[in-house]
Design a protein around this motif. Structure first.
Motif, mmCIF file in Angstrom:
data_model
loop_
_atom_site.group_PDB
_atom_site.id
_atom_site.type_symbol
_atom_site.label_atom_id
_atom_site.label_comp_id
_atom_site.label_asym_id
_atom_site.label_seq_id
_atom_site.Cartn_x
_atom_site.Cartn_y
_atom_site.Cartn_z
ATOM 1 N N LYS A 138 -5.603 -5.854 40.869
ATOM 2 C CA LYS A 138 -4.224 -5.400 41.499
ATOM 3 C C LYS A 138 -3.321 -5.225 40.187
ATOM 4 C CE LYS A 138 -0.458 -7.236 44.428
ATOM 5 N NZ LYS A 138 0.130 -8.397 45.234
ATOM 6 N N PRO A 139 -2.603 -3.851 40.365
ATOM 7 C CA PRO A 139 -1.742 -3.323 39.365
ATOM 8 C C PRO A 139 -0.608 -4.329 39.348
ATOM 9 C CG PRO A 139 -2.484 -1.552 41.052
ATOM 10 C CD PRO A 139 -2.741 -2.988 41.389
ATOM 11 N N ILE A 140 -0.064 -4.558 38.043
ATOM 12 C CA ILE A 140 1.013 -5.119 37.657
ATOM 13 C C ILE A 140 2.061 -3.979 37.095
ATOM 14 C CG2 ILE A 140 2.310 -6.841 36.073
ATOM 15 C CD1 ILE A 140 -0.711 -7.763 35.765
ATOM 16 N N LYS A 141 3.294 -4.040 37.656
ATOM 17 C CA LYS A 141 4.411 -3.182 37.548
ATOM 18 C C LYS A 141 5.496 -3.844 36.563
ATOM 19 C CE LYS A 141 5.832 0.255 39.843
ATOM 20 N NZ LYS A 141 6.419 1.125 40.840
ATOM 21 N N ILE A 142 5.655 -3.301 35.518
ATOM 22 C CA ILE A 142 6.726 -4.079 34.435
ATOM 23 C C ILE A 142 7.837 -3.275 34.206
ATOM 24 C CG2 ILE A 142 6.806 -4.999 32.083
ATOM 25 C CD1 ILE A 142 3.659 -5.672 32.263
ATOM 26 N N ILE A 143 9.125 -3.490 34.218
ATOM 27 C CA ILE A 143 10.300 -2.760 33.616
ATOM 28 C C ILE A 143 10.431 -3.378 32.227
ATOM 29 C CG2 ILE A 143 12.692 -2.502 34.098
ATOM 30 C CD1 ILE A 143 11.078 -1.153 36.139
ATOM 31 N N ASP A 144 10.599 -2.483 31.158
ATOM 32 C CA ASP A 144 10.934 -2.672 29.965
ATOM 33 C C ASP A 144 12.609 -1.995 29.984
ATOM 34 O OD1 ASP A 144 11.211 -3.360 26.993
ATOM 35 O OD2 ASP A 144 10.764 -0.952 26.822
ATOM 36 N N LYS A 181 14.407 -0.286 42.800
ATOM 37 C CA LYS A 181 13.692 0.804 43.731
ATOM 38 C C LYS A 181 12.150 0.686 43.213
ATOM 39 C CE LYS A 181 17.227 4.216 44.668
ATOM 40 N NZ LYS A 181 17.862 5.447 44.384
ATOM 41 N N GLU A 182 12.031 0.350 41.971
ATOM 42 C CA GLU A 182 10.609 0.180 41.293
ATOM 43 C C GLU A 182 9.800 -1.004 41.667
ATOM 44 O OE1 GLU A 182 8.984 2.630 39.609
ATOM 45 O OE2 GLU A 182 10.743 3.960 39.621
ATOM 46 N N LYS A 183 10.427 -1.964 42.294
ATOM 47 C CA LYS A 183 9.922 -3.192 42.553
ATOM 48 C C LYS A 183 8.905 -3.653 41.580
ATOM 49 C CE LYS A 183 9.918 -1.649 47.537
ATOM 50 N NZ LYS A 183 9.251 -1.681 48.942
ATOM 51 N N PRO A 184 9.458 -4.131 40.375
ATOM 52 C CA PRO A 184 8.586 -4.826 39.386
ATOM 53 C C PRO A 184 8.141 -5.975 39.680
ATOM 54 C CG PRO A 184 11.020 -4.845 39.012
ATOM 55 C CD PRO A 184 10.997 -4.145 40.027
ATOM 56 N N ASP A 185 7.194 -6.516 39.068
ATOM 57 C CA ASP A 185 6.593 -7.788 39.030
ATOM 58 C C ASP A 185 7.434 -8.564 37.974
ATOM 59 O OD1 ASP A 185 4.415 -7.838 41.033
ATOM 60 O OD2 ASP A 185 3.703 -6.348 39.431
ATOM 61 N N ILE A 186 7.691 -8.216 36.843
ATOM 62 C CA ILE A 186 8.578 -8.787 35.748
ATOM 63 C C ILE A 186 9.383 -7.830 35.121
ATOM 64 C CG2 ILE A 186 6.830 -10.665 35.397
ATOM 65 C CD1 ILE A 186 5.892 -9.293 32.960
ATOM 66 N N ILE A 187 10.386 -8.196 34.490
ATOM 67 C CA ILE A 187 11.255 -7.522 33.560
ATOM 68 C C ILE A 187 11.257 -8.052 32.228
ATOM 69 C CG2 ILE A 187 13.774 -6.757 33.296
ATOM 70 C CD1 ILE A 187 13.974 -7.166 36.482
ATOM 71 N N LEU A 188 11.082 -7.348 31.410
ATOM 72 C CA LEU A 188 11.192 -7.477 30.024
ATOM 73 C C LEU A 188 12.414 -6.868 29.300
ATOM 74 C CD1 LEU A 188 7.465 -6.926 29.020
ATOM 75 C CD2 LEU A 188 8.585 -8.869 29.785
ATOM 76 N N LYS A 195 22.373 -10.575 39.086
ATOM 77 C CA LYS A 195 21.759 -9.369 39.847
ATOM 78 C C LYS A 195 20.399 -9.149 39.293
ATOM 79 C CE LYS A 195 25.998 -7.546 41.845
ATOM 80 N NZ LYS A 195 26.654 -6.287 42.360
ATOM 81 N N LEU A 196 20.187 -8.848 38.127
ATOM 82 C CA LEU A 196 18.784 -8.425 37.567
ATOM 83 C C LEU A 196 17.936 -9.745 37.857
ATOM 84 C CD1 LEU A 196 17.416 -6.333 35.675
ATOM 85 C CD2 LEU A 196 17.909 -7.804 33.697
ATOM 86 N N SER A 197 18.449 -11.015 37.763
ATOM 87 C CA SER A 197 17.290 -11.893 37.832
ATOM 88 C C SER A 197 16.861 -11.987 39.372
ATOM 89 C CB SER A 197 18.003 -13.249 37.623
ATOM 90 O OG SER A 197 18.897 -13.871 38.121
ATOM 91 N N GLN A 198 17.632 -11.552 40.277
ATOM 92 C CA GLN A 198 17.234 -11.478 41.535
ATOM 93 C C GLN A 198 16.218 -10.434 42.195
ATOM 94 O OE1 GLN A 198 20.786 -11.731 44.361
ATOM 95 N NE2 GLN A 198 21.860 -12.772 42.725
ATOM 96 N N ILE A 199 16.158 -9.693 41.171
ATOM 97 C CA ILE A 199 14.941 -8.596 41.338
ATOM 98 C C ILE A 199 13.760 -9.161 41.144
ATOM 99 C CG2 ILE A 199 14.182 -6.101 40.791
ATOM 100 C CD1 ILE A 199 17.207 -5.666 40.044
ATOM 101 N N ALA A 200 13.568 -9.589 39.960
ATOM 102 C CA ALA A 200 12.328 -10.262 39.209
ATOM 103 C C ALA A 200 12.462 -11.245 38.186
ATOM 104 C CB ALA A 200 11.326 -8.899 38.985
ATOM 105 N N ILE A 212 15.116 3.516 31.197
ATOM 106 C CA ILE A 212 14.406 2.595 31.926
ATOM 107 C C ILE A 212 13.020 2.847 31.760
ATOM 108 C CG2 ILE A 212 13.647 1.387 34.119
ATOM 109 C CD1 ILE A 212 16.632 1.771 34.852
ATOM 110 N N LEU A 213 11.993 2.152 31.150
ATOM 111 C CA LEU A 213 10.561 2.069 31.046
ATOM 112 C C LEU A 213 9.885 1.586 32.109
ATOM 113 C CD1 LEU A 213 8.317 3.258 29.197
ATOM 114 C CD2 LEU A 213 8.082 1.133 28.074
ATOM 115 N N ILE A 214 8.975 2.221 32.696
ATOM 116 C CA ILE A 214 8.182 1.590 33.684
ATOM 117 C C ILE A 214 6.725 1.413 33.238
ATOM 118 C CG2 ILE A 214 7.467 1.489 36.102
ATOM 119 C CD1 ILE A 214 10.505 3.560 35.578
ATOM 120 N N ILE A 215 6.189 0.232 33.077
ATOM 121 C CA ILE A 215 4.847 0.122 32.555
ATOM 122 C C ILE A 215 4.069 -0.421 33.915
ATOM 123 C CG2 ILE A 215 3.267 -1.081 31.096
ATOM 124 C CD1 ILE A 215 6.169 -1.636 29.521
#
Length: 255
Positions: free
Chosen positions: A39-45, A67-74, A95-100, A247-250
């Motif tokens: 299953k893909p993992i989406k990460i915001i950096d 909007k990107e629905k990340p699994d985690i944020i770095l 607000k950021l911590s409420q996203i992921a 915003i980097l989307i990995i």
């Protein structure tokens, strides 16, 4: 005379753009990593917030991340400036911590008021991995995150094997103080440079090279490791030119 007016208009336009348009724009960049994963993992950096007061731009950042629905944020550091409003900093990270889940390290500016940064991170369940590491599990896929301190070797080296290892550092050159961590790394994420902030090809690179061995974006290092220097979100003196906030989307997924 006409040429002088044209030149004046160009200069005025560039100044308006550099101070009032580009610093409040957002550029999304996408990086795809191919791994044997079900299953893909989406990460915001993200990096280099440098918040003074919470404004519309911070809502814009959060909306784009959500909007990107990340699994985690770095997050690779530099949350504050010398006169940051604590309530504004708290509002953003709340607000950021409420996203992921958010995993963060310190930047050099954070040391101006480390107590404020720590208070906000603790209040909002920001996972600080500065000078430390953590392993996350996504079914059978293990993701190790290593947070490097600034300008020195990491205190403890976790040698636990992982499916994929991401190193977070603020200053790009820090990885070379940590050969053992470099050897483990698959992906190295950094910030600090703001992508040059005012980017004039060749000239900016020459001026900044003593602070980082390259300025921004993706670079393949020895042993086929990927390094990515994020241009960050904030800026010094609120100016950016040809180096918009990033915003980097990995995405880690099966090929």
């Amino acid at each position: 005379m006409k040429k002088k007016f044209i030149l004046l208009y160009i200069i005025i336009f560039i100044l308006i753009y550099a101070f009032f348009i580009e610093p409040f724009s957002i550029k999304k960049t996408y990086l795809k990593i191919n791994e044997n994963i079900e299953k893909p993992i989406k990460i915001i950096d993200i990096s280099d917030l440098h918040i003074y007061k919470y404004i519309f731009f911070h809502d814009k950042i959060l909306e784009n991340i959500k909007k990107e629905k990340p699994d985690i944020i770095l997050y690779t550091g530099d949350s504050i400036i010398k006169n940051t409003d604590k309530d504004s900093l708290n509002k953003f990270f709340n607000k950021l911590s409420q996203i992921a889940p958010v995993y963060a390290i310190y930047g050099n500016w954070d040391y101006y008021n480390l107590k404020m940064v720590n208070d906000v991170y603790n209040a909002n369940n920001i996972h600080l991995i500065n000078d430390n590491s953590i392993s996350l599990y996504f079914d059978n896929f293990s993701l190790k995150l290593i947070g490097l301190p600034i300008y020195k070797k990491i205190s403890y080296i976790d040698t636990t094997s992982a499916s994929y290892t991401i190193v977070l550092e603020h200053i790009p050159d820090t990885i070379y103080y940590n050969k053992e961590i470099f050897d483990q790394a698959n992906l190295i994420l950094a910030g600090h440079t703001h992508g040059g902030q005012v980017y004039i090809p060749f000239l900016t690179e020459q001026l900044i090279k003593k602070y980082a061995f390259y300025l921004r974006g993706k670079k393949i290092l020895d042993k086929n490791k990927i390094m990515y220097i994020n241009r960050g979100l904030g800026s010094w003196y609120n100016i950016r030119l040809f180096s918009p906030p990033e915003i980097l989307i990995i995405t880690i997924s099966h090929n």
